[in-house]
Design a protein around this motif. Structure first.
Motif, PDB file in Angstrom:
ATOM      1  N   LEU A   1       0.840  -1.198   0.000  1.00  0.00           N
ATOM      2  CA  LEU A   1       0.000   0.000   0.000  1.00  0.00           C
ATOM      3  C   LEU A   1       0.869   1.239   0.000  1.00  0.00           C
ATOM      4  N   ILE A   2       0.381   2.266  -0.662  1.00  0.00           N
ATOM      5  CA  ILE A   2       1.030   3.579  -0.612  1.00  0.00           C
ATOM      6  C   ILE A   2      -0.043   4.565  -0.186  1.00  0.00           C
ATOM      7  N   ASN A   3       0.203   5.259   0.913  1.00  0.00           N
ATOM      8  CA  ASN A   3      -0.746   6.251   1.428  1.00  0.00           C
ATOM      9  C   ASN A   3      -0.182   7.644   1.193  1.00  0.00           C
ATOM     10  N   ILE A   4      -1.005   8.520   0.665  1.00  0.00           N
ATOM     11  CA  ILE A   4      -0.603   9.899   0.396  1.00  0.00           C
ATOM     12  C   ILE A   4      -1.381  10.812   1.331  1.00  0.00           C
ATOM     13  N   TRP A   5      -0.639  11.641   2.056  1.00  0.00           N
ATOM     14  CA  TRP A   5      -1.203  12.560   3.045  1.00  0.00           C
ATOM     15  C   TRP A   5      -0.826  13.981   2.668  1.00  0.00           C
ATOM     16  N   MET A   6      -1.654  14.948   3.072  1.00  0.00           N
ATOM     17  CA  MET A   6      -1.363  16.365   2.825  1.00  0.00           C
ATOM     18  C   MET A   6      -1.707  17.175   4.060  1.00  0.00           C
ATOM     19  N   ASP A   7      -0.967  18.268   4.236  1.00  0.00           N
ATOM     20  CA  ASP A   7      -1.307  19.221   5.284  1.00  0.00           C
ATOM     21  C   ASP A   7      -2.094  20.349   4.638  1.00  0.00           C
ATOM     22  N   LEU A   8      -3.385  20.362   4.849  1.00  0.00           N
ATOM     23  CA  LEU A   8      -4.239  21.369   4.210  1.00  0.00           C
ATOM     24  C   LEU A   8      -4.081  22.750   4.837  1.00  0.00           C
ATOM     25  N   GLN A   9      -3.448  22.841   6.016  1.00  0.00           N
ATOM     26  CA  GLN A   9      -3.234  24.132   6.657  1.00  0.00           C
ATOM     27  C   GLN A   9      -1.903  24.765   6.261  1.00  0.00           C
ATOM     28  N   SER A  10      -1.069  24.049   5.551  1.00  0.00           N
ATOM     29  CA  SER A  10       0.255  24.556   5.179  1.00  0.00           C
ATOM     30  C   SER A  10       0.124  25.744   4.238  1.00  0.00           C
ATOM     31  N   SER A  11       0.863  26.793   4.507  1.00  0.00           N
ATOM     32  CA  SER A  11       0.802  27.973   3.648  1.00  0.00           C
ATOM     33  C   SER A  11       1.376  27.676   2.272  1.00  0.00           C
TER      34      SER A  11
END
Length: 130
Positions: free
Chosen positions: A112-122
């Protein structure tokens, strides 16, 4: 007299138009072109297309590919924290590698490959092309 010359300089045109210097275009030789095309072929990688949506996720099978959460993780593994903001990251995409139509060499050995993001990052919202 200096003031009159200054005013003339501000509002008058130069005696001659400035010359526009255009760079000389040099076409590559056939040998250079072949070498460039061979290098492009070395660097090119085939695109792998997937399809998202079209049906409800398998609620009983969390090991399937998912869009937007419900990710699997190793026992004791926590949700990742963004180094920049220090906040918990948002799950975007889980890819089950054996469901891909073609497995890229970089994905070999992964389930499995999980992709995450920080939606608060400027830097996320200011990125070029979204």
């Amino acid at each position: 007299m200096q003031i009159i010359n200054l005013i003339k300089a501000l509002f008058s045109r130069p005696a001659s138009d400035p010359k526009v210097v255009r760079p000389r275009v040099i076409e590559p030789t056939s040998k250079e072109m072949n070498r460039a095309m061979l290098r492009l072929d070395e660097l090119a990688k085939p695109a792998i297309f997937g399809e998202i949506g079209g049906g409800k996720p398998q609620q009983e099978n969390r090991a399937a590919s998912w869009w937007g959460g419900n990710f699997l993780g190793a026992p004791g593994e926590d949700v990742p924290i963004c180094n920049q903001s220090g906040k918990i990251m948002h799950p975007v995409l889980q890819i089950r590698v054996d469901e891909l139509p073609e497995i890229p060499p970089a994905f070999e050995g992964f389930a499995l490959i999980n992709i995450w993001m920080d939606l608060q990052s400027s830097s996320f919202w200011g990125a070029e092309n979204g």
